[in-house]
Design a protein around this motif. Structure first.
Motif, mmCIF file in Angstrom:
data_model
loop_
_atom_site.group_PDB
_atom_site.id
_atom_site.type_symbol
_atom_site.label_atom_id
_atom_site.label_comp_id
_atom_site.label_asym_id
_atom_site.label_seq_id
_atom_site.Cartn_x
_atom_site.Cartn_y
_atom_site.Cartn_z
ATOM 1 N N ALA A 23 -1.648 -7.234 -5.182
ATOM 2 C CA ALA A 23 -1.880 -5.790 -5.176
ATOM 3 C C ALA A 23 -2.128 -5.296 -3.753
ATOM 4 O O ALA A 23 -1.619 -4.243 -3.347
ATOM 5 N N ARG A 24 -2.890 -6.047 -2.976
ATOM 6 C CA ARG A 24 -3.156 -5.679 -1.584
ATOM 7 C C ARG A 24 -1.861 -5.640 -0.785
ATOM 8 O O ARG A 24 -1.609 -4.718 -0.008
ATOM 9 N N GLN A 25 -0.990 -6.606 -1.013
ATOM 10 C CA GLN A 25 0.287 -6.654 -0.308
ATOM 11 C C GLN A 25 1.170 -5.473 -0.707
ATOM 12 O O GLN A 25 1.846 -4.881 0.139
ATOM 13 N N GLN A 26 1.146 -5.114 -1.974
ATOM 14 C CA GLN A 26 1.932 -3.957 -2.421
ATOM 15 C C GLN A 26 1.427 -2.670 -1.771
ATOM 16 O O GLN A 26 2.220 -1.810 -1.375
ATOM 17 N N THR A 30 3.532 -0.294 0.733
ATOM 18 C CA THR A 30 3.679 1.142 0.464
ATOM 19 C C THR A 30 3.250 1.966 1.673
ATOM 20 O O THR A 30 3.921 2.929 2.054
ATOM 21 N N VAL A 31 2.142 1.585 2.277
ATOM 22 C CA VAL A 31 1.654 2.293 3.469
ATOM 23 C C VAL A 31 2.672 2.183 4.599
ATOM 24 O O VAL A 31 2.984 3.172 5.275
ATOM 25 N N ASN A 32 3.221 0.995 4.796
ATOM 26 C CA ASN A 32 4.216 0.806 5.858
ATOM 27 C C ASN A 32 5.473 1.627 5.588
ATOM 28 O O ASN A 32 6.044 2.223 6.505
ATOM 29 N N ALA A 33 5.900 1.664 4.332
ATOM 30 C CA ALA A 33 7.075 2.460 3.976
ATOM 31 C C ALA A 33 6.798 3.941 4.215
ATOM 32 O O ALA A 33 7.661 4.674 4.707
ATOM 33 N N TYR A 34 5.601 4.398 3.865
ATOM 34 C CA TYR A 34 5.225 5.801 4.085
ATOM 35 C C TYR A 34 5.266 6.123 5.571
ATOM 36 O O TYR A 34 5.790 7.161 5.976
ATOM 37 N N GLU A 35 4.718 5.242 6.383
ATOM 38 C CA GLU A 35 4.697 5.499 7.830
ATOM 39 C C GLU A 35 6.117 5.555 8.388
ATOM 40 O O GLU A 35 6.416 6.384 9.244
ATOM 41 N N GLY A 36 6.990 4.684 7.892
ATOM 42 C CA GLY A 36 8.381 4.713 8.339
ATOM 43 C C GLY A 36 9.074 6.005 7.934
ATOM 44 O O GLY A 36 9.789 6.619 8.731
#
Length: 78
Positions: A23-26, A30-36
């Motif tokens: 769950a932490r990795q997901q 998600t945060v990394n995808a949002y930042e991109g």
């Protein structure tokens, strides 16, 4: 609590920790995808602003040419 129960409890705990890590990795993904996506959208906004400004400049130039042409035509009217 006998050894079998302890092993079963430890196995359940290990599985729970693996689920938490997953769950932490997901969340991190998600945060990394949002930042991109945020960076890409910002770049698009900047580009659209440049295009918008250029279109305004073209519009202004056309209006100035129309005014000049109308004034020139008015001088030659009989």
């Amino acid at each position: 609590m006998d050894a079998q129960d302890i092993l079963k409890t430890l196995n359940n705990l290990e599985q729970s920790l693996q689920n938490v890590e997953s769950a932490r990795q997901q969340v991190a993904n998600t945060v990394n995808a949002y930042e991109g996506a945020k960076a890409q959208l910002h770049a698009l906004v900047v580009e659209f602003t440049v295009v918008s400004n250029e279109l305004k400049n073209i519009y202004t130039a056309i209006n100035e040419n129309v005014s000049i042409n109308n004034a020139s035509i008015g001088r030659f009217t009989y």
